[in-house]
Write a protein that holds these residues in place. Structure first.
Motif, PDB file in Angstrom:
ATOM      1  N   ALA A 133     -33.449 -16.737  40.760  1.00 49.37           N
ATOM      2  CA  ALA A 133     -33.142 -17.474  39.530  1.00 49.37           C
ATOM      3  C   ALA A 133     -33.964 -18.757  39.502  1.00 49.37           C
ATOM      4  CB  ALA A 133     -31.652 -17.792  39.460  1.00 49.37           C
ATOM      5  N   TYR A 134     -34.144 -19.295  38.311  1.00 49.41           N
ATOM      6  CA  TYR A 134     -34.964 -20.508  38.147  1.00 49.41           C
ATOM      7  C   TYR A 134     -34.400 -21.360  37.028  1.00 49.41           C
ATOM      8  CZ  TYR A 134     -37.001 -17.596  34.441  1.00 49.41           C
ATOM      9  OH  TYR A 134     -37.179 -16.786  33.338  1.00 49.41           O
ATOM     10  N   ASN A 135     -34.631 -22.663  37.156  1.00 54.26           N
ATOM     11  CA  ASN A 135     -34.128 -23.650  36.208  1.00 54.26           C
ATOM     12  C   ASN A 135     -35.267 -24.135  35.319  1.00 54.26           C
ATOM     13  OD1 ASN A 135     -32.832 -25.805  34.911  1.00 54.26           O
ATOM     14  ND2 ASN A 135     -33.090 -27.178  36.673  1.00 54.26           N
ATOM     15  N   VAL A 136     -35.029 -24.123  34.007  1.00 49.86           N
ATOM     16  CA  VAL A 136     -35.990 -24.662  33.056  1.00 49.86           C
ATOM     17  C   VAL A 136     -35.266 -25.710  32.206  1.00 49.86           C
ATOM     18  CG1 VAL A 136     -37.622 -24.187  31.191  1.00 49.86           C
ATOM     19  CG2 VAL A 136     -37.215 -22.452  32.964  1.00 49.86           C
ATOM     20  N   ASP A 137     -35.403 -26.959  32.602  1.00 48.67           N
ATOM     21  CA  ASP A 137     -34.850 -28.062  31.817  1.00 48.67           C
ATOM     22  C   ASP A 137     -33.353 -27.886  31.526  1.00 48.67           C
ATOM     23  OD1 ASP A 137     -34.880 -30.464  30.402  1.00 48.67           O
ATOM     24  OD2 ASP A 137     -35.362 -29.472  28.490  1.00 48.67           O
ATOM     25  N   GLY A 138     -32.594 -27.474  32.536  1.00 54.14           N
ATOM     26  CA  GLY A 138     -31.146 -27.346  32.379  1.00 54.14           C
ATOM     27  C   GLY A 138     -30.666 -25.961  32.007  1.00 54.14           C
ATOM     28  N   LYS A 185     -26.135 -27.789  27.596  1.00 55.00           N
ATOM     29  CA  LYS A 185     -25.174 -28.212  26.576  1.00 55.00           C
ATOM     30  C   LYS A 185     -25.835 -28.414  25.217  1.00 55.00           C
ATOM     31  CE  LYS A 185     -24.011 -32.491  26.049  1.00 55.00           C
ATOM     32  NZ  LYS A 185     -23.476 -33.871  26.206  1.00 55.00           N
ATOM     33  N   LYS A 186     -25.119 -27.944  24.169  1.00 54.04           N
ATOM     34  CA  LYS A 186     -25.498 -28.235  22.798  1.00 54.04           C
ATOM     35  C   LYS A 186     -24.454 -29.151  22.183  1.00 54.04           C
ATOM     36  CE  LYS A 186     -27.842 -23.804  22.015  1.00 54.04           C
ATOM     37  NZ  LYS A 186     -27.830 -22.542  21.229  1.00 54.04           N
ATOM     38  N   GLU A 187     -24.859 -29.903  21.179  1.00 49.16           N
ATOM     39  CA  GLU A 187     -23.958 -30.860  20.549  1.00 49.16           C
ATOM     40  C   GLU A 187     -22.700 -30.161  20.018  1.00 49.16           C
ATOM     41  OE1 GLU A 187     -22.660 -34.524  19.798  1.00 49.16           O
ATOM     42  OE2 GLU A 187     -24.634 -34.082  20.684  1.00 49.16           O
ATOM     43  N   GLY A 188     -21.532 -30.703  20.357  1.00 50.76           N
ATOM     44  CA  GLY A 188     -20.272 -30.192  19.848  1.00 50.76           C
ATOM     45  C   GLY A 188     -19.680 -29.047  20.644  1.00 50.76           C
ATOM     46  N   TRP A 196     -27.648 -28.635  37.453  1.00 50.93           N
ATOM     47  CA  TRP A 196     -28.748 -28.533  36.490  1.00 50.93           C
ATOM     48  C   TRP A 196     -28.470 -29.301  35.211  1.00 50.93           C
ATOM     49  CZ3 TRP A 196     -25.621 -24.362  37.943  1.00 50.93           C
ATOM     50  CH2 TRP A 196     -25.931 -23.864  39.219  1.00 50.93           C
ATOM     51  N   GLY A 197     -27.383 -30.063  35.227  1.00 52.65           N
ATOM     52  CA  GLY A 197     -27.003 -30.844  34.067  1.00 52.65           C
ATOM     53  C   GLY A 197     -25.759 -30.290  33.397  1.00 52.65           C
ATOM     54  N   GLU A 198     -25.357 -30.921  32.309  1.00 57.82           N
ATOM     55  CA  GLU A 198     -24.163 -30.491  31.584  1.00 57.82           C
ATOM     56  C   GLU A 198     -24.448 -29.187  30.831  1.00 57.82           C
ATOM     57  OE1 GLU A 198     -23.599 -33.897  29.125  1.00 57.82           O
ATOM     58  OE2 GLU A 198     -22.479 -35.014  30.656  1.00 57.82           O
ATOM     59  N   GLY A 199     -23.481 -28.248  30.891  1.00 56.46           N
ATOM     60  CA  GLY A 199     -23.692 -26.960  30.225  1.00 56.46           C
ATOM     61  C   GLY A 199     -22.524 -26.018  30.450  1.00 56.46           C
TER      62      GLY A 199
END
Length: 465
Positions: A133-138, A185-188, A196-199
C-alpha cells in the motif's frame, strides 16, 4: 457436510480449523436505509447455515458487521438533517426490526466500523510496511499488482482486469486497479485521526479488520451474496492475506441473485422492494419460506405468485402442527399400541433425509421436502384415536426439523387475533374497492384455517370452526 467453495469452484467436505468449532463471518448491511429483498437472502441463508452447524454439534462463533461509515450514510445524513452516527443508529434499529420478523437470530457479534478504527489503521500500516500500500497526500491505496494472488476468488487475471478498468488521467493511483484503504477528509464529513492525516477508511478494509479482531487471522467460512465476490471479497483477501501472509478464509460461500418478476431488481425499473415494503402485504415468515424453498446458490425469481405459493406451503405446515397439537391435547389414550410403536420407530427416516439434504451444500429445498413427507405421513396416520405417545413423537420431530431452518416456529395463538383482524380489514378494503375476487380469497383462506367470518350489522365478526 459438504459446502460449495467459490474459491475452488467445487463442493468440498467441510473441515473446520479447530475440531468442533466454527468461525464464520458474513457481510452485513450498510445502514443508511431499510434493507431490500436482495439483502434478505444472504441474511436468511447464513442464519440457516449457522443453525444447522449448531444442530449437528458445532460451536459456532458468527460475526455479521454493520457498515456505519460510508458515502451513502453521509448523503442520507445531509438529506435528513442529522449526523451520520444518528443515521446509522436509526437504521441499525430498523434492521433488527425486519431481521426479527424474518426469524434471523442475532449474530454473536455485530461489530461497527466506527468502533474499529485502531484495528483498521493497524492493518493499513502493516500493508504499507509490507510494500502493498502507498500514501498519496493523505489517501492510502492498495497496490493490487504487488499481491500475486489477486483475482483468485473471482477467477480473473490482473491483465484482464487492467484491460477492462476505467482509466482516469487525473487519477492519483499508480494503477486503475488500486483501491482505497484510507480516504482523506472532505469538508463536512466525519473523520478520524491517522498517521496519514484526518480521514476515514475505504469500504473493503473494514471487513478485513473486523473479521480479524473477532475471529482471528484465518476463519472457517466467509459468506455473502454473489455480487460481493468482486471486488469486495477479492479485495478482502488481498488485504487480509497481504497483511499477515496467511489464508484468510478456508471456505467462501455465496448465495445466488434475486430477480423481480424475471427482471433484475433496479430502482430505475420501479421493481426495487425493501423488506419493509413486503411486510405491508405478507408476514415476513412467508419471505423466509420463499427463500428456503430454493437452493441458496440458485437464482430465484421474486413475484406475488411465488410468494403466495410459499404462503400456502407455510400454512400447510402450520395446519399440520396445530392439528398435532390439538390431537395431543384432546386424545385420551396415553400409551402407543404395538402398531404405533412400529410407526414411531420409522419416523427417524425423515430426520435422516432432512440431515442428508442439509449436509449436501445446505440444500434447504430438499430439507423442506423431507419435512413435508413427515407431514403427509402424520396427516394420514394420526387421528382422534391415536395415542398421545404417537402424536408427541411426530410433533416433536416436526418442531425439531422446522426449528433448524426457522419456519413454522410460532405457536398457535401467537398474534392470531391481530392477524385475523388485519385480514378482515384488508377484506373490507377490497370490498369497498369492488375487488370482490380478493375479498373472497381472503374469506376462503381464513376458512381453510378454521376461521369463519360473519357479516353483521355491527360489522364483521369471526369465530373458530
Amino acid at each position: 457436510m459438504k459446502l460449495y467453495n467459490t474459491l475452488t469452484q467445487k463442493k468440498e467436505e467441510f473441515v473446520p480449523i479447530e475440531p468442533g468449532k466454527v468461525r464464520m463471518y458474513s457481510c452485513g448491511p450498510t445502514v443508511y436505509n431499510y434493507f431490500h429483498i436482495g439483502n434478505a437472502r444472504p441474511f436468511i441463508v447464513f442464519d440457516v447455515l449457522r443453525r444447522f452447524l449448531e444442530y449437528v454439534g458445532y460451536e459456532v462463533k458468527f460475526v455479521q458487521n454493520f457498515t456505519d461509515v460510508d458515502d451513502k450514510i453521509i448523503n442520507r445524513s445531509l438529506e435528513e438533517g442529522i449526523t451520520a452516527a444518528e443515521v446509522a443508529d436509526k437504521y441499525i434499529a430498523e434492521y433488527f426490526t425486519d431481521a426479527d420478523a424474518l426469524g434471523i437470530r442475532r449474530a454473536d457479534v455485530h461489530p461497527r466500523v466506527s468502533d474499529h478504527m485502531p484495528e483498521i489503521i493497524q492493518m493499513i500500516t502493516d500493508l504499507i510496511d509490507r510494500g502493498l500500500a502507498y500514501n498519496v497526500d493523505g489517501n492510502v491505496y492498495y497496490q493490487v499488482e504487488h499481491f500475486h494472488d489477486y483475482g483468485k476468488l473471482s477467477k480473473q487475471s490482473i491483465e484482464d482486469l487492467k484491460s477492462g478498468a476505467r482509466i482516469d488521467i487525473n487519477d492519483e493511483k499508480r494503477s486503475p486497479l488500486d483501491f482505497a484503504l484510507w480516504k482523506k477528509k472532505k469538508e463536512g464529513e466525519p473523520y478520524w485521526e491517522s498517521p496519514w492525516g484526518e480521514g476515514r477508511p475505504g469500504w473493503h478494509i473494514e471487513c478485513s479488520a473486523m473479521s480479524r479482531k473477532h475471529l482471528g487471522n484465518t476463519i472457517d467460512i466467509h459468506g455473502g451474496g454473489r455480487d460481493l465476490i468482486f471486488p469486495h471479497h477479492e479485495n478482502e483477501i488481498a488485504q487480509s492475506e497481504g497483511s499477515c501472509g496467511c489464508t484468510f478464509s478456508n471456505y467462501w460461500v455465496h448465495n445466488g441473485y434475486i430477480n423481480i418478476n424475471n427482471e433484475k431488481m433496479s430502482k430505475s425499473k420501479g421493481n426495487f422492494f425493501t423488506v419493509r415494503d413486503i411486510a405491508k402485504h405478507y408476514d415476513l415468515e412467508v419471505v423466509r419460506m420463499f427463500m428456503l424453498m430454493a437452493h441458496y446458490r440458485s437464482p430465484v425469481n421474486f413475484s406475488d405468485e411465488l410468494l403466495t405459493q410459499a404462503q400456502n406451503a407455510l400454512e400447510r405446515l402450520y395446519n399440520a402442527k396445530f392439528q398435532m397439537a390439538f390431537l395431543l391435547e384432546k386424545n385420551p389414550l396415553e400409551t402407543a399400541t404395538d402398531e404405533e410403536r412400529t410407526w414411531i420407530k420409522a419416523l427417524p427416516k425423515y430426520k435422516d433425509a432432512f440431515v442428508a439434504a442439509m449436509e449436501d451444500d445446505l440444500n434447504t429445498a430438499d430439507g423442506i421436502a423431507a419435512i413435508f413427507e413427515l407431514v403427509r405421513d402424520a396427516n394420514s396416520t394420526l387421528n382422534e384415536n391415536s395415542s398421545k405417545e404417537a402424536v408427541a413423537a411426530a410433533l416433536e420431530l416436526f418442531k425439531e426439523l422446522t426449528g433448524v431452518i426457522g419456519i413454522a416456529v410460532k405457536e398457535k395463538e401467537d398474534n392470531l387475533e391481530a392477524e385475523i383482524e388485519e385480514l378482515i380489514a384488508k377484506r373490507q378494503a377490497a370490498r369497498k374497492a369492488k375487488d370482490f375476487a380478493l375479498a373472497d380469497q381472503i374469506r376462503d383462506d381464513l376458512l381453510a384455517r378454521g376461521i369463519i367470518l360473519e357479516d353483521t350489522r355491527e360489522g364483521v365478526k369471526w369465530k373458530k370452526a
